[in-house]
Each structure stands twice: as C-alpha cells, then as structure tokens.
Scaffold this active site. Structure first.
Site, PDB file in Angstrom:
ATOM      1  CB  CYS A 134      -0.971   0.015   1.164  1.00 42.19           C
ATOM      2  SG  CYS A 134      -0.359  -0.627   2.696  1.00 42.19           S
ATOM      3  CD  GLU A 165      -4.040   6.156   2.882  1.00 40.35           C
ATOM      4  OE1 GLU A 165      -2.828   6.424   2.895  1.00 40.35           O
ATOM      5  OE2 GLU A 165      -4.481   4.995   2.772  1.00 40.35           O
TER       6      GLU A 165
END
Length: 178
Positions: A69, A118
């Site tokens: 990620c 996010e």
C-alpha cells in the site's frame, strides 16, 4: 513531484493540491492512496500474499497488511504506482496484470499521533506464484495467508493488522468470486 508528497483530493477524488506526506498524516488531510492485494487460488482455497510492515515504518510498524500500500505521485497512474511500490517494498520485478477494485474513503487514528485519511483504490492481482526479494526497510516478514485462517485471525486478534486492512479484505472478498 517528490516521493514524499501526496496528492490531496476531495471525497469524489478530484485533486486539490499536494502536501508533504508527514504533514498530511499529522493533520489528517484526505489524500490519494492504493492498496494492492495479490492472491492465488490453490487446491485448498484462496490465499492472500500479506506483508508485515517493518518496525521502522513511520506508522503501523510490525502490523500485518495487504501485499502493498502506498500513494501515487502527482500524475502517476495507479498501475504505475503499484508496479513501482511492489518493486520498492517486495522486490517484485515480474510485470503483473492488475484489476481495479473498489475506491473507498476511510479515516483512522494511528500510532505516533498520525491520522490516515485516504481515498484508497484497491488493486487486485491474481498470480500462480511470484518471486519476492523484500526490502527490510519496508517489510519485516511476508506470507501466503489462507482465506479461512486469515478470517479467524482477524476476528481473534484484530490488533495484529493495520487500521485499513479489514476494510480492504472486506471489499476484496465482495469483488472476487466465491
């Protein structure tokens, strides 16, 4: 754009500027991210390639999470960003075929007084196998984790996983055929 900057976005994904990565995490600014989940189908069922983040990471060190990620750089396509970070973190040099999954927004309070806020693009990748050469500054450990065993571990010991991981797994499970 420098690697230590993130792309700030609206909840609809419209870019509105750049911020230094640590500042974005200190102030909880909404920014663009992606979560790669590499998986394989075996005779025993689906397995996910997970990594345990290095203890030296700026947050969530030592926790298990999806394959990779990170954050795309300004103007960088998700596929290019995923390829770049899979190489930087896990040493994966093979050209992989990606499938775009869900895009979701989350906010989580993390260790070190940081906030992860996010708009996260899930990226799926099915493989038979893949050669890894993990970077110890990024990855402490890795393993293929059977789907059933992972579900039990997430239920019994959720503290072993990153704040975003359960949402990623949930969305991946909904997208992949059973």
């Amino acid at each position: 754009m420098l690697k230590n900057q993130v792309v700030l976005v609206t909840e609809k994904g419209e870019p509105i500027g750049l911020a230094e990565k640590m500042l974005a995490h200190q102030e909880g600014l909404l920014h663009l991210a992606f979560s790669v989940m590499i998986y394989r189908e075996t005779a025993e069922g689906r397995e996910y390639l997970l990594q345990q983040r290095a203890l030296s990471k700026y947050h969530s060190g030592g926790l298990w999470t999806n394959t990779c990620c990170s954050h795309p750089m300004q103007g960088e396509a998700f596929e290019a960003a995923a390829t770049r970070r899979l190489f930087e973190e896990l040493g994966i040099e093979t050209q992989l075929e990606f499938e775009m999954g869900d895009l979701f927004c989350y906010r989580a309070e993390l260790d070190n007084n940081l906030i992860e806020h996010e708009l996260d693009q899930i990226i799926l990748c099915k493989v038979d196998d893949v050669v890894l050469n993990p970077n110890p500054d990024e990855v402490m450990s890795w393993r293929w984790w059977p789907q059933r065993e992972l579900a039990l571990e997430m239920q019994s010991s959720p503290e072993r996983f990153t704040a975003w991981f359960t949402q990623v797994v949930d969305k991946v499970e909904r997208q992949l055929p059973h």
